[in-house]
Motif scaffolding. Structure first.
Motif, PDB file in Angstrom:
ATOM      1  N   ASP A   1       3.103  37.316 102.906  1.00 20.73           N
ATOM      2  CA  ASP A   1       2.997  35.822 102.801  1.00 20.73           C
ATOM      3  C   ASP A   1       4.163  35.188 103.017  1.00 20.73           C
ATOM      4  OD1 ASP A   1       1.856  33.298 102.578  1.00 20.73           O
ATOM      5  OD2 ASP A   1       1.107  33.634 100.405  1.00 20.73           O
ATOM      6  N   PRO A   2       4.468  34.435 103.779  1.00 20.47           N
ATOM      7  CA  PRO A   2       5.798  33.909 104.221  1.00 20.47           C
ATOM      8  C   PRO A   2       5.926  32.643 103.180  1.00 20.47           C
ATOM      9  CG  PRO A   2       4.622  33.831 106.323  1.00 20.47           C
ATOM     10  CD  PRO A   2       3.789  34.319 105.446  1.00 20.47           C
ATOM     11  N   GLU A   3       5.002  31.885 102.798  1.00 16.13           N
ATOM     12  CA  GLU A   3       4.929  31.033 101.571  1.00 16.13           C
ATOM     13  C   GLU A   3       5.429  31.478 100.373  1.00 16.13           C
ATOM     14  OE1 GLU A   3       4.815  27.650 101.741  1.00 16.13           O
ATOM     15  OE2 GLU A   3       4.792  28.084 103.907  1.00 16.13           O
ATOM     16  N   LYS A   4       4.951  32.916 100.158  1.00 14.17           N
ATOM     17  CA  LYS A   4       5.359  33.505  98.718  1.00 14.17           C
ATOM     18  C   LYS A   4       6.935  34.028  98.765  1.00 14.17           C
ATOM     19  CE  LYS A   4       1.393  34.165  96.261  1.00 14.17           C
ATOM     20  NZ  LYS A   4       1.288  33.642  94.736  1.00 14.17           N
TER      21      LYS A   4
ATOM     22  N   ARG B   1       9.315  32.781 100.560  1.00 17.29           N
ATOM     23  CA  ARG B   1      10.369  31.316 100.390  1.00 17.29           C
ATOM     24  C   ARG B   1      10.156  31.042  98.871  1.00 17.29           C
ATOM     25  NH1 ARG B   1       7.291  28.563 104.332  1.00 17.29           N
ATOM     26  NH2 ARG B   1       7.820  29.856 106.356  1.00 17.29           N
ATOM     27  N   GLN B   2       9.137  31.125  98.171  1.00 17.21           N
ATOM     28  CA  GLN B   2       9.044  30.708  96.698  1.00 17.21           C
ATOM     29  C   GLN B   2       9.795  31.422  95.910  1.00 17.21           C
ATOM     30  OE1 GLN B   2       4.832  30.912  95.494  1.00 17.21           O
ATOM     31  NE2 GLN B   2       5.626  30.288  93.339  1.00 17.21           N
ATOM     32  N   TYR B   3      10.037  32.700  96.226  1.00 18.55           N
ATOM     33  CA  TYR B   3      10.761  33.874  95.493  1.00 18.55           C
ATOM     34  C   TYR B   3      12.082  33.727  96.118  1.00 18.55           C
ATOM     35  CZ  TYR B   3       6.767  34.766  92.807  1.00 18.55           C
ATOM     36  OH  TYR B   3       5.440  34.949  91.951  1.00 18.55           O
ATOM     37  N   GLU B   4      12.458  33.109  97.193  1.00 23.03           N
ATOM     38  CA  GLU B   4      13.649  33.277  97.943  1.00 23.03           C
ATOM     39  C   GLU B   4      13.933  34.703  98.214  1.00 23.03           C
ATOM     40  OE1 GLU B   4      16.653  31.191  95.488  1.00 23.03           O
ATOM     41  OE2 GLU B   4      15.857  29.312  95.493  1.00 23.03           O
TER      42      GLU B   4
END
Length: 196
Positions: free
Chosen positions: A186-189, A191-194
């Motif tokens: 999941d690309p959003e996850k 980005r969220q965890y860098e």
């Protein structure tokens, strides 16, 4: 006196003989052991000698033939086969049924040790090994119009069930392949965890 004439004059004896032959035949048929899948056991002893750089003819003359001549007199060996190729001699002795393979392998080692001094200096020490050649008696193929993973899991559970059957020595499976896992990120996850 002809057989027909003898049979007519001694009908009781001939009938008793016929009945006894039938009884013996029926008893033999009943007591005869029958196996749907009889065991096939082939016991072999191999002698392998490496002779680096030698041609197949030299290997045969200098290694294979002397070893064959030495082990040829051992009782209990059914057949001796040899293969001489470039730099390698392989001799296979087939053991007769009922013979002690370990004892015969030791006898072969002793005879090979006697001839080892006569082998060329470049030839390595002969390696004597004993082994049983087992043949698959039953092959089962599983196929179907289902996903590969379903076939794989069914095959593995079927293998486990076959292993539980008494008298089954070994079960070998092939064609199952390794399981494949697809990982969707999941690309959003990320980005969220860098995470890159």
């Amino acid at each position: 006196m002809h057989i027909a004439e003898f049979s007519v004059k001694n009908s009781v004896l001939v009938n008793l003989l016929m009945v006894s032959i039938l009884v013996v035949g029926i008893m033999s048929a009943i007591m005869l052991p029958l196996e749907l899948f009889p065991s096939i056991k082939l016991e072999l002893v191999s002698v392998t000698t490496v002779f680096p750089g030698a041609s197949a003819e030299d290997v045969e003359k200098l290694v294979s033939i002397p070893i064959e001549d030495e082990i040829n007199d051992i009782s209990g060996i059914k057949v001796i086969r040899s293969t001489s190729s470039e730099g390698l001699s392989t001799i296979i002795a087939e053991i007769e049924a009922g013979e002690d393979t370990q004892k015969l392998a030791q006898d072969i080692r002793s005879e090979v040790a006697k001839v080892q001094d006569k082998l060329p200096e470049d030839a390595e020490e002969p390696i004597t090994e004993e082994f049983d050649a087992n043949f698959p008696l039953i092959s089962v193929a599983i196929a179907g119009n289902v996903p590969k993973e379903t076939l794989r899991s069914f095959s593995l559970s079927f293998e486990d069930q076959i292993k539980l059957v008494s008298g089954v020595d070994n079960v070998v499976t092939s064609g199952l392949g390794d399981p494949v896992f697809w990982v969707y990120v999941d690309p959003e996850k990320l980005r969220q965890y860098e995470i890159t």
